[in-house]
Enzyme design. Structure first.
Site, PDB file in Angstrom:
ATOM      1  N   LYS A 100       0.832  -1.219   0.000  1.00  0.00           N
ATOM      2  CA  LYS A 100       0.000   0.000   0.000  1.00  0.00           C
ATOM      3  C   LYS A 100       0.859   1.258   0.000  1.00  0.00           C
ATOM      4  O   LYS A 100       0.431   2.301   0.483  1.00  0.00           O
ATOM      5  CB  LYS A 100      -0.928  -0.013   1.221  1.00  0.00           C
ATOM      6  CG  LYS A 100      -1.895  -1.181   1.170  1.00  0.00           C
ATOM      7  CD  LYS A 100      -2.947  -1.107   2.242  1.00  0.00           C
ATOM      8  CE  LYS A 100      -3.796  -2.365   2.178  1.00  0.00           C
ATOM      9  NZ  LYS A 100      -4.876  -2.376   3.154  1.00  0.00           N
ATOM     10  N   ASN A 101       2.025   1.148  -0.559  1.00  0.00           N
ATOM     11  CA  ASN A 101       2.940   2.280  -0.604  1.00  0.00           C
ATOM     12  C   ASN A 101       2.714   3.065  -1.891  1.00  0.00           C
ATOM     13  O   ASN A 101       2.955   2.558  -2.989  1.00  0.00           O
ATOM     14  CB  ASN A 101       4.367   1.743  -0.518  1.00  0.00           C
ATOM     15  CG  ASN A 101       5.404   2.828  -0.649  1.00  0.00           C
ATOM     16  OD1 ASN A 101       5.358   3.647  -1.562  1.00  0.00           O
ATOM     17  ND2 ASN A 101       6.354   2.837   0.244  1.00  0.00           N
TER      18      ASN A 101
END
Lengths: 300, 263
Positions: A100-101
């Protein structure tokens, strides 16, 4: 080669300048501070080199959200004409720990844009979605790939696979809508009517699942059909003793429309349905259904 | 082309028991450090922090911030966070609108394009995604609704206010979820709650269930803890939180008095 093994003797690290009286200074890992000191020095002279590239990898390890470093890394990769397919592998390895970067996903987009090659992207996003079928970044990226490289053709079957696994996957339902309505090839009215039937079939599998209800209403809104086509489904479910607040809510909408056109009978039915929802079947939204009842009651 | 950006830094120093706020301006470090550009989210946070601390923003270089903002808006109306090319989405649309509102100057954004972007980001279920085609989500819905409110374009920007209210209300299942069929999370008590409040529909929620959820859920981090407190605050009888800017009414009063020069 790791970043420590390069010769840094020519580099005077530049310390972070937090001003004269810094408040709440971050206690950086000394290795990170050292690496950032070198980065500032290299950036100042715009150095694009192997050691700079390795340096970015070290910093990313400590701080994967450091967007400046990702940007610098891109510049270096392009200057040095590095193998961008290797970079795609690098990203694939990173995504497992950091799915989720934001920076990672944007980085992949920049690399793929440069390569103008999307051949690996469908399987890449599929892999990530296998781990987390609702990863918003993965879906966002997948939509970008599809729009940019015109990969519309297989998307419905991909969505189908995900819906088989989990009929309640709202992201997959959204993707279905995307695959049909954002497609440069516009769907025919016949196709839309088939989609409504498809949605109804899925509703019947789990009538309390809100996703296909929203989907079907969305398709109806884009077609020549009216929401009335769902009336039979809603009533049948209720008669079978299957209580779905989505079905009852849908009936309220239908009755309200007809009440506005003058039907007193349906105005009353609408009011009764609101009471059912408020007092029995969707009590968490009691105040809302009481408001809808009030709106219906006020129709002249 | 050289673009000047100003970096704002907040320094708090305690002197003789009083909190004194100082603001330092740094000229763009294009002359020193090439990547040191300003950041829209940090600017939003810095400005709100200053307001919370009672500052009147007189030492803020407003025109520099507004001018810099122009470079961050894309053709589709969305904003990126910094000039160095990053993802653009509803989060930074919100930051741009909130900053413009606080500085009382909307010349840094193309309002029509913002409204258009928000309209196009509305999903078939009338929630709002991060961008066109994307799944409706509590966070982006807040960003969009708050932005429209701050731009005074709520009526123009929402395809159906009633249906969006229903989407928001539908997100409650004890606490609030961010997307349909996902588990509830503390922070959505704010994102969804504040959106409802802006749309004058907060009273539709089930207070007890929201309260019980917030009081029994552990927060993962400072942000979620804040969001939980903010979510609780929205339910207070005497309103203490401004839902659109996500600052206390006290800080908002400061904004009106010192920045807008009105009561």
């Amino acid at each position: 080669m790791s970043f420590e093994n390069y010769d840094w003797s020519d580099v005077v690290p530049i310390e972070q300048d937090d001003g004269p009286d810094p408040l709440a200074q971050i206690a950086y890992d000394p290795e990170y501070s050292k690496a950032m000191g070198y980065f500032r020095a290299l950036a100042q002279k715009n150095e694009h080199s192997e050691r700079a590239l390795t340096l970015t990898e070290k910093i990313i390890e400590h701080n994967p959200a450091h967007y400046t470093i990702w940007h610098y890394r891109q510049q270096i990769l392009f200057s040095l004409n590095k193998d961008l397919y290797e970079e795609l592998d690098f990203i694939r390895n990173q995504v497992e720990q950091n799915p989720k970067n934001y920076q990672l996903w944007h980085h992949r987009q920049v690399i793929v844009e440069k390569l103008k090659d999307c051949s690996l992207e469908s399987s890449f996003t599929e892999e990530v979605l296998n781990d987390d079928s609702k990863n918003y970044h993965a879906w966002t990226y997948r939509q970008w790939v599809i729009r940019t490289f015109n990969l519309w053709d297989n998307e419905l079957s991909f969505v189908e696979k995900l819906l088989e696994k989990d009929i309640r996957n709202n992201s997959a339902w959204n993707q279905r809508y995307f695959a049909i309505f954002y497609n440069p090839t516009k769907p025919s009215e016949e196709f839309l009517e088939q989609e409504v039937q498809y949605g109804i079939t899925k509703i019947k599998l789990a009538p309390n699942n809100i996703s296909p209800w929203n989907y079907v209403k969305g398709v109806i809104a884009k077609s020549k059909l009216k929401i009335d086509v769902l009336e039979e489904l809603c009533k049948t479910l209720y008669q079978q003793g299957i209580i779905s607040p989505h079905a009852l809510g849908c009936l309220v909408d239908i009755y309200e429309d007809r009440a506005k056109c003058g039907s007193i009978n349906e105005k009353e039915l609408g009011i009764q349905t609101c009471i059912l929802l408020a007092e029995q079947h969707d009590t968490i939204r009691q105040k809302y259904w009481n408001y809808r009842k009030h709106v219906l009651t006020s129709i002249a | 082309m050289h673009n000047k950006f100003y970096l704002m830094k907040i320094i708090l120093s305690l002197m003789k028991g009083f909190a004194v706020l100082g603001v330092l301006h740094f000229q763009c470090r294009a002359s020193r450090l090439p990547f040191d550009a300003s950041n829209l989210a940090m600017t939003y946070t810095a400005l709100t922090s200053l307001l919370i601390l009672g500052d009147d923003l007189s030492r803020v270089d407003k025109s520099a911030i507004i001018n810099a903002m122009k470079y961050l808006q894309k053709d589709d109306g969305s904003f990126t966070q910094t000039y160095q090319g990053m993802e653009s989405d509803m989060r930074f649309v919100y930051c741009a609108c909130a900053i413009s509102y606080m500085l009382n100057d909307f010349s840094g954004i193309n309002i029509d394009k913002v409204v258009q972007y928000i309209k196009e980001s509305q999903s078939y279920d009338y929630g709002i995604g991060q961008g066109p085609g994307l799944e409706s989500h509590g966070g982006s819905t807040f960003c969009a609704i708050a932005s429209l409110y701050l731009l005074n374009k709520l009526d123009e920007g929402l395809l159906s206010k009633d249906k969006t209210i229903f989407w928001l209300i539908s997100r409650q299942e004890s606490g609030f979820q961010g997307r349909a069929n996902k588990p509830p999370d503390t922070c959505y008590s704010f994102w969804i709650g504040a959106s409802l409040m802006i749309l004058d529909s907060f009273e539709f929620i089930d207070y007890d269930q929201n309260y019980n959820f917030l009081m029994t859920t552990r927060s993962f981090d400072v942000m979620h803890t804040y969001m939980g407190v903010a979510g609780l605050s929205l339910m207070e009888e005497s309103k203490k939180l401004d839902p659109a800017l996500n600052i206390s009414l006290k800080a908002r009063k400061n904004l009106l008095k010192c920045v807008f020069k009105s009561e």
